[in-house]
Write an enzyme that holds these catalytic residues in place. Structure first.
Site, PDB file in Angstrom:
ATOM      1  N   GLU A 138      66.011   9.491  43.547  1.00  0.00           N
ATOM      2  CA  GLU A 138      65.352   8.383  44.233  1.00  0.00           C
ATOM      3  C   GLU A 138      64.912   8.853  45.611  1.00  0.00           C
ATOM      4  O   GLU A 138      65.208   9.979  46.030  1.00  0.00           O
ATOM      5  CB  GLU A 138      66.304   7.187  44.336  1.00  0.00           C
ATOM      6  N   ARG A 168      43.406  49.425  41.353  1.00  0.00           N
ATOM      7  CA  ARG A 168      42.856  49.353  42.706  1.00  0.00           C
ATOM      8  C   ARG A 168      42.998  50.708  43.404  1.00  0.00           C
ATOM      9  O   ARG A 168      44.097  51.266  43.466  1.00  0.00           O
ATOM     10  CB  ARG A 168      43.598  48.286  43.496  1.00  0.00           C
ATOM     11  N   GLN A 222      51.150  40.397  48.210  1.00  0.00           N
ATOM     12  CA  GLN A 222      50.931  41.470  49.179  1.00  0.00           C
ATOM     13  C   GLN A 222      50.311  42.704  48.518  1.00  0.00           C
ATOM     14  O   GLN A 222      49.417  43.335  49.089  1.00  0.00           O
ATOM     15  CB  GLN A 222      52.258  41.850  49.843  1.00  0.00           C
ATOM     16  N   GLY A 226      43.945  40.864  49.869  1.00  0.00           N
ATOM     17  CA  GLY A 226      43.080  39.693  49.960  1.00  0.00           C
ATOM     18  C   GLY A 226      42.815  39.048  48.613  1.00  0.00           C
ATOM     19  O   GLY A 226      42.670  37.820  48.514  1.00  0.00           O
ATOM     20  N   GLU A 270      66.734  21.179  39.824  1.00  0.00           N
ATOM     21  CA  GLU A 270      68.055  21.396  39.211  1.00  0.00           C
ATOM     22  C   GLU A 270      69.094  21.840  40.248  1.00  0.00           C
ATOM     23  O   GLU A 270      70.025  22.572  39.933  1.00  0.00           O
ATOM     24  CB  GLU A 270      67.965  22.434  38.073  1.00  0.00           C
ATOM     25  N   GLU A 309      70.695  25.825  48.379  1.00  0.00           N
ATOM     26  CA  GLU A 309      71.820  25.493  49.245  1.00  0.00           C
ATOM     27  C   GLU A 309      72.953  24.842  48.446  1.00  0.00           C
ATOM     28  O   GLU A 309      74.139  25.147  48.652  1.00  0.00           O
ATOM     29  CB  GLU A 309      71.355  24.563  50.373  1.00  0.00           C
TER      30      GLU A 309
END
Length: 379
Positions: A126, A267, A335, A339, A362, A366
């Site tokens: 809620e 690349r 990374q 770009g 779920e 923490e």
């Protein structure tokens, strides 16, 4: 101790992988852009047995264990966090709650429909009750043989599509943990209001919305599980939910690793593929190592639950490490792409947005640390 999959498990994984490549990979970006769940995928999922992996065959499922569900969720998440999330919720908290607490009549009524393409939604959280789930305010008031539900729910996954809702509400009975019950509410019930879908950062093709309950009346047969036992059942479902969410994180991490590896091979900068530069090679090495470690924790927890050794600590560890690993891997994947990874057309841009949910849903990271720490101190 054997860390490899059996031939049957490998065949099952490969079957789901083929399904994901054919039916999910080509469309996932479009689903995300449209922010609409693709209902047309449901018959295909049903035919592939992916709407009832852990549901017994008597109700139209596959009758497989949690480990198989973990394998399936990873394969779907490799290409789409949204669909993986929808399947995770469908199995762990919707079908899972019915299997755990439902009467035979409730199972007979709803499980065949859910394995056949009906959509379920689980409504606990809620506006003021997130991690502190027992602080819900939604009430179920008893009047003779009828329960009247009043309140509002937040972050209800698949609410706009749902055919059936599992709603948790206060029913009294003493302490708040012992005064919550679960109810089955059919879509279209008088007084049930579905809010506008929320615009989320990630997992955008899974439709999430608030739900209002304004005097929704259900009969005594709609009570799912024992009166005032709903919160205890919900906590029992969390162990499975955490492991399944961990599998989703592993799938997204694997997707990031595979996309980054492919890009690093193609690349070229400074006269050679960027993967041959140590900076990129080391990033890929870290991504692969952490993803494998996360998968092992998830598999250990899933196997343990399947063998009847339910350990909340192991489930929380798996979810915590997998979720935070996936976030790190996703950031590194962007990374590596530079770009190009920042463009909406890049799969890793979507994976980065999707994966953040794994640190929240779920139980937040923490909360997982709280659970693990308390268990350590118990000795």
């Amino acid at each position: 101790m054997d860390f490899t999959l059996s031939s049957e498990q490998s065949a099952y994984r490969d079957k789901v992988r083929s399904f994901a490549r054919k039916h999910v990979a080509p469309l996932a970006a479009r689903w995300d852009e449209e922010e609409t769940f693709p209902r047309e995928i449901l018959p295909l999922l049903g035919d592939a047995g992916l709407l009832g992996v852990t549901v017994p065959r008597a109700w139209g499922g596959q009758g497989l264990d949690l480990f198989h569900l973990v394998l399936a969720i990873e394969e779907i998440a490799r290409y789409d966090g949204s669909l993986a999330l929808a399947l995770a919720a469908h199995h762990s908290i919707v079908c899972g709650h019915l299997l755990l607490s439902g009467t035979e009549a409730q199972k007979d009524s709803w499980l065949p429909r859910l394995t056949g393409g009906a959509v379920g939604a689980w409504a606990l959280a809620e506006g003021q009750a997130g991690s502190d789930a027992s602080s819900i305010k939604t009430e179920a008031r008893s009047t003779e043989a009828v329960w009247s539900l009043w309140g509002s729910k937040m972050f209800v996954t698949q609410a706009p599509l749902a055919d059936i809702f599992i709603v948790l509400a206060m029913t009294g009975g003493g302490a708040r943990h012992n005064g919550i019950s679960a109810f089955l509410v059919e879509a279209g019930a008088a007084g049930l209001r579905i809010g506008k879908p929320l615009h989320k950062m990630g997992c955008r093709a899974t439709e999430t919305a608030p739900v209002g309950l304004h005097g929704v009346e259900v009969g005594s047969e709609a009570l799912l599980g024992e009166l005032n036992g709903g919160f205890r059942d919900a906590m029992r479902l969390l162990d499975v939910g955490r492991v399944v969410m961990g599998a989703m994180a592993v799938g997204l991490a694997r997707g990031c690793l595979e996309e980054a590896t492919s890009f690093a091979r193609k690349r070229r900068q400074f006269g050679r593929p960027i993967g041959q530069h140590q900076a990129i090679g080391w990033m890929l090495a870290d991504m692969a190592t952490e993803t494998d470690a996360a998968r092992l924790l998830v598999h250990r927890a899933a196997a343990g639950i399947g063998q009847g050794r339910v350990k909340t600590r192991e489930a929380a560890m798996a979810k915590l490490f997998a979720a935070e690993t996936a976030s790190r891997v996703a950031n590194k994947a962007v990374q590596v792409h530079g770009g190009y990874g920042y463009l909406r057309s890049s799969p890793v841009e979507r994976y980065l947005r999707d994966v953040k949910l794994c640190e929240i849903g779920e139980g937040t990271s923490e909360v997982q640390r709280l659970v693990i720490g308390r268990d350590i101190l118990k000795g």
